[in-house]
Scaffold this active site. Structure first.
Site, PDB file in Angstrom:
ATOM      1  N   ASN A 173      91.064 -53.188 -36.855  1.00 58.08           N
ATOM      2  CA  ASN A 173      89.484 -52.302 -36.839  1.00 58.08           C
ATOM      3  C   ASN A 173      89.907 -51.715 -35.112  1.00 58.08           C
ATOM      4  O   ASN A 173      89.041 -52.282 -34.695  1.00 58.08           O
ATOM      5  CB  ASN A 173      88.563 -53.950 -36.576  1.00 58.08           C
ATOM      6  N   ASP A 266      85.287 -55.725 -43.386  1.00 61.39           N
ATOM      7  CA  ASP A 266      85.994 -56.851 -43.540  1.00 61.39           C
ATOM      8  C   ASP A 266      86.023 -58.100 -44.032  1.00 61.39           C
ATOM      9  O   ASP A 266      86.036 -59.258 -44.518  1.00 61.39           O
ATOM     10  CB  ASP A 266      84.457 -57.039 -42.107  1.00 61.39           C
TER      11      ASP A 266
END
Length: 315
Positions: A173, A266
């Site tokens: 991320n 996510d």
């Protein structure tokens, strides 16, 4: 209450932020109307797993302000275990702005999180007791970017969990704007990845972090450094997976209209983690990741598209 009843299935740590979404398809500087929602990569994963029926412990810090109160109410409504969410009187809750993109492209995003309550998390905030017995710890590369103390906390939690034989999942991320240098980002993110059982980079992220040109090379890089399973996100093309059970590509799930790409990764993590917790093979975990990610991009908010078990077609 019996201590065993308080043990979460999953623990994650990160920064929950207020999200102000533009209600007009204009550059952020020109937007006058916003809608409030919630954001934060680890929070998205926590919410997604909770909706699928898992007990999720969330570790964070919020400012003692209206944004923090709203986030706390949201997390309580989603059924998260908030025993280790600290309220901070000295530092504010972080927030972010997100533009409206009508063509399916990545929206413009601006963060306001420097000096936030969550950036002051440290090793002193690492939970003990029941949280140390959770089946799985999920981390991302965002938390260690917030401050030196957050980096120390994330690395310590990963080492403790891996040493105790608990599963550790990791999504890089990448947020380059949060890091002082690209070199620092690559070094820390790869250090965390080496402590994880399951690493889930995007293809572009993996190329930057490893110097490898394709998904197979990226997987080899992390498998050689301690990961047991690697899933490389390929966007609409699906996901490449590699581990002891073999390698392959889980095809992407067609989407009629992409509304908002933020939060798709996510959602992918939610699918993979939930499937692994159920003992499914990595190929099916990657396929579920694709399914959840594809659903998330059809909704504007980061959490709005995260499904329940029935919405995902699970019993």
């Amino acid at each position: 209450m019996d201590e065993t009843l308080q043990i979460p299935d999953v623990v994650t740590v990160g920064e929950a932020m207020a999200l102000l979404m533009a209600r007009q398809p204009l550059p952020l500087a020109e937007v006058s109307e916003f809608e409030r929602a919630t954001a934060g990569a680890e929070l998205n994963v926590a919410v997604g797993l909770s909706r699928l029926g898992y007990k999720v412990g969330y570790v964070s810090a919020l400012g003692k302000d209206s944004l923090g109160r709203n986030l706390l109410d949201f997390m309580q409504a989603e059924g998260l275990d908030l025993r280790h969410v600290r309220l901070d009187q000295q530092h504010p809750t972080g927030f972010m702005l997100k533009s409206m993109a009508l063509d399916g492209s990545d929206p413009e995003v601006e963060y306001f999180r420097r000096g936030s309550a969550a950036s002051h998390l440290s090793r002193a905030d690492i939970p003990s007791g029941a949280y140390q017995r959770a089946r799985l710890l999920h981390l991302t590369g965002i938390s260690p970017a917030l401050s030196d103390s957050c980096r120390d906390m994330a690395l310590t939690m990963a080492a403790q969990a891996r040493g105790a034989g608990r599963m550790v999942t990791f999504d890089p991320n990448l947020r380059p704007r949060l890091w002082p240098t690209q070199e620092a980002m690559i070094e820390t993110v790869n250090a965390l990845a080496s402590l994880a059982d399951v690493v889930m980079p995007g293809l572009g992220e993996g190329k930057l972090l490893t110097g490898c040109g394709d998904a197979a090379g990226i997987a080899d890089f992390y498998l050689a450094r301690g990961a047991r399973q690697v899933v490389v996100k390929l966007g609409p093309q699906g996901a490449y997976y590699a581990g002891p059970e073999g390698r392959g590509i889980a095809p992407g799930v067609p989407v009629r209209k992409v509304v908002d790409t933020v939060g798709a990764g996510d959602g992918f993590a939610v699918g993979v983690i939930s499937a692994l917790l159920e003992g499914l093979p990595l190929a099916l975990a990657a396929a579920r990741g694709n399914a959840v990610g594809a659903r998330v991009v059809q909704f504007r908010g980061d959490c709005e598209g995260l499904p329940t078990r029935s919405e995902l077609g699970l019993q």
